[in-house]
Design a protein around this motif. Structure first.
Motif, PDB file in Angstrom:
ATOM      1  N   LEU B  24      -8.361  -1.228  -6.057  1.00 22.50           N
ATOM      2  CA  LEU B  24      -8.969   0.075  -5.762  1.00 22.50           C
ATOM      3  C   LEU B  24      -8.305   0.734  -4.555  1.00 22.50           C
ATOM      4  O   LEU B  24      -8.412   1.938  -4.352  1.00 22.50           O
ATOM      5  N   ASP B  25      -7.618  -0.084  -3.754  1.00 22.09           N
ATOM      6  CA  ASP B  25      -6.904   0.458  -2.598  1.00 22.09           C
ATOM      7  C   ASP B  25      -5.796   1.392  -3.084  1.00 22.09           C
ATOM      8  O   ASP B  25      -4.987   1.000  -3.923  1.00 22.09           O
ATOM      9  N   PRO B  26      -5.749   2.618  -2.554  1.00 16.48           N
ATOM     10  CA  PRO B  26      -4.733   3.572  -3.037  1.00 16.48           C
ATOM     11  C   PRO B  26      -3.295   3.083  -2.803  1.00 16.48           C
ATOM     12  O   PRO B  26      -2.370   3.546  -3.474  1.00 16.48           O
ATOM     13  N   ILE B  28      -2.219   0.128  -3.542  1.00 15.78           N
ATOM     14  CA  ILE B  28      -1.859  -0.878  -4.555  1.00 15.78           C
ATOM     15  C   ILE B  28      -1.847  -0.219  -5.928  1.00 15.78           C
ATOM     16  O   ILE B  28      -2.891   0.198  -6.430  1.00 15.78           O
ATOM     17  N   PRO B  29      -0.687  -0.130  -6.583  1.00 12.84           N
ATOM     18  CA  PRO B  29      -0.683   0.417  -7.943  1.00 12.84           C
ATOM     19  C   PRO B  29      -1.530  -0.474  -8.856  1.00 12.84           C
ATOM     20  O   PRO B  29      -1.505  -1.694  -8.722  1.00 12.84           O
TER      21      PRO B  29
END
Lengths: 452, 452
Positions: B24-26, B28-29
């Motif tokens: 969910l971290d922007p 991390i793709p």
């Protein structure tokens, strides 16, 4: 026929079987078979010409007498994975045996290669002809023929089931809703067969081409059936237009009988191409290359391979060809049987059989660029081949094929000048296989609609 | 101590175990775990900082509840082989199980990676803790503990024997004399043990570092013995300086007892490093990252893993912790035993155990660059670690470690500013192992000389 001629390039480093001395050629680095940079260079050359694929052979059993390429070589899938990130478009086909691999492990490695290459992986399915391989995998002897082919068919079926573990829309990866996976699109395999039991699912999604492309070679009845049932591409020997046409018709007939579209089974003879300024010059080069590696002693040693590397040096050379077919039972049986039957039919001595094997063979694809282009076209138009797997004896010969033969075929509309798609299936004109679970759900939904 | 602090980077794509929501971290793709370009970028970042190695974890069993990285990921050796030709120097360490691989096949793949990378391959030996893996390899249940560790030891020994098939001078490749192989430098393996039988030889030469580097993790008595006997690097958890110092002393003591040089066994705790402008900011980031993936429900599900993914949702949360150790017998037994014993000692309910697991943990390596550098140095100087395997939660955190923490360590003489050698063994300060057959012949010749 709208399709172009398919071209693969067989990359064998320091030479193939029967080519013990290819490495003496100044063009071939002595360590070519373990030098990734050499492979990258050849693959990029082939890719610049928009050829369809590179092909890596394999074997896992050596003796000190094995040809240099077999003695010391990179493992096909690690090799191809490295090529995958140093090339952009060309197909990457590797050989792997169903006799000494677990389906889950091997299917996973090919699926990984397929993702790393963004849909360019192909698997050349073999059952291992070198009986000695068994000793490297804890068996006293190699599987018998029926077991080998039974395992191969089941291995392919399990692999294809594993490759469909995830449907194409399985991963919404939706940051808004926090949904990574749609669990209804993940499917266990639950295969419990005669040779393998695999619960699954595989932990890897499908690539842009759906599944790796299946290749196969094998001239026996079992081999032909296996190829016709499962393979997208069939590697075979190049003999004559007539014989290869008969082979192609036979395979396509078997494919049709198995309910497949015959045009989706590509017949790809392996051919040696040598281009010269004149036909004579090319033939001389062929002969010189042949003589480099085909002394009587080398041919005598090499003759043992289909018979499980049986040692023929123990026999009287001038006695009738010995009764050795028993040694081929778990090895290259079809090839061995042909040798024995010819010797019997013509009452040949061992020396005569070896002489035949050491004698120069004339490839139909040797001559000027025009001669070679004409021969390739003739085979293609006669239905003897959908394409060719080119054995490249020298890098300079790959260049001549690309620079001199390909332009002629392009002019005739028989070769592409650039890639039209991105995946190996695109290059080969093969459809992307739909996921079986997606198909099944669509069928079930259609049934629901159809019922009044 | 002349040696610098060893640094590995754990590359896990969309997050590791217990990190269901890292994706969910922007930064991390969502498809990081199957995107080779993402791995190449991280590896090159680590290489620019002259870090020692990148490390790829693995598992081969999933359920729909598995963390994203486990659901869908590249196979470690195909992944590392691709990295090998897009990096120049950094070590490439991949996880592979001895429970579900054949030694010949796996030794060959690592040898191939070692040649493709020109001496940078490492093997993290595991025995597979997820009992469900058995179902993907035709077994009804996973091997018991003794068999797992017996196989592991024998697998490593066979692999190392296979890797010595060719002595370093086996291939004269002399065009003058036409000699490719010196057959006296090729050696069969002829291993016939309790778990494996492998005739050999392997068909691949040694790399510039001699053999792939062996890594291992495992906290049980059997695991510690295995590591002390065979491993060059030991991955472990980071607990406290005192406990890790005790662990390191124990391993090095076992190594010495086994006749090895203790300093050639590197202890590498896995650590989460978070750098902030202030210690408080870094701690807040740690807490925020923790909360993202540690809801009560996720912790309840994750608790099942050491117990063979046992489903704890079936129990009363407020009853005493259930009697479930039997389910861990063929899974992560050591970890499961610790959980059960703690629950018993403190009379905890299931809810309390889950709360403990969901509770924030404070990594010792969170704070300003100075705080982190001080902590790393303290662990290193106390003998609690020879280096660290860094779990990178975000690419920006890897950058901060490199840009802010490393310069401090370099100034203190604890980190390199560039590579001094070319192989992974060079980076780790480990000697290149001599080929056993070369050693044996040298010893035999010395004996001949010594006899009057």
């Amino acid at each position: 026929m709208a399709r172009h001629i398919t071209f693969g390039v067989i990359l064998t480093g320091t030479g193939g079987p029967g080519e013990h001395n290819r490495w003496l050629d100044p063009e071939i680095p002595g360590d070519a078979s373990v030098d990734i940079d050499w492979y990258i260079e050849q693959a990029r050359t082939a890719e610049q010409a928009a050829l369809d694929l590179v092909f890596i052979v394999d074997s896992q059993f050596i003796t000190p007498d094995s040809p240099p390429h077999y003695l010391n070589r990179l493992e096909p899938l690690t090799l191809l994975s490295a090529l995958a990130v140093r090339t952009e478009r060309i197909g990457l086909v590797g050989t792997a045996t169903t006799s000494y691999n677990s389906p889950y492990n091997l299917a996973r490695r090919f699926a990984s290669l397929d993702l790393i290459s963004r849909g360019r992986a192909g698997w050349n399915v073999v059952t291992s002809g070198d009986a000695g391989t068994a000793g490297n995998y804890g068996l006293d002897e190699h599987y018998d023929y029926a077991t080998r082919y039974g395992r191969a068919a089941e291995h392919i079926e399990v692999s294809q089931a594993l490759w469909d573990s995830y449907e194409d829309d399985a991963f919404p990866r939706d940051r808004e809703s926090g949904v990574f996976l749609d669990p209804s699109r993940l499917h266990a395999t639950d295969h419990h067969g005669e040779h393998f039991s695999v619960v699954g699912p595989l932990n890897i999604e499908r690539s842009p081409q759906g599944q790796p492309v299946i290749f196969q070679a094998g001239d026996s009845d079992e081999g032909r059936d296996l190829g016709a049932r499962y393979a997208d591409g069939i590697f075979t020997h190049a003999s004559t237009i007539e014989r290869n046409r008969a082979f192609a018709d036979d395979i396509k007939g078997r494919a049709a009988a198995a309910g497949r579209e015959p045009e989706n089974v590509l017949i790809l003879p392996g051919v040696k191409i040598i281009v010269g300024d004149t036909d004579e010059e090319a033939r001389e080069l062929e002969l010189a290359q042949h003589r480099l590696s085909n002394t009587f002693d080398q041919a005598l040693g090499e003759l043992g391979r289909p018979f499980g590397w049986h040692d023929f040096r123990q026999y009287d050379l001038d006695a009738p060809f010995p009764d050795v077919l028993v040694h081929a039972e778990r090895s290259f049986k079809t090839q061995a049987t042909q040798i024995v039957e010819l010797a019997k039919a013509q009452s040949l001595t061992l020396r005569q059989v070896v002489d035949l094997h050491a004698a120069p063979r004339r490839s139909p694809f040797v001559g000027t660029a025009l001669t070679v282009a004409d021969a390739l076209e003739a085979w293609f138009r006669a239905g003897a081949a959908d394409g060719f797997n080119i054995y490249v004896s020298q890098p300079s010969q790959l260049r001549r094929f690309i620079d001199e033969v390909l332009p002629i075929l392009r002019e005739r509309g028989l070769a592409r000048s650039g890639y039209e798609g991105t995946t190996l299936r695109d290059h080969l004109g093969l459809p992307k296989p739909a996921n079986r679970h997606t198909l099944a759900r669509a069928a079930a939904e259609a049934d629901l609609v159809a019922v009044p």
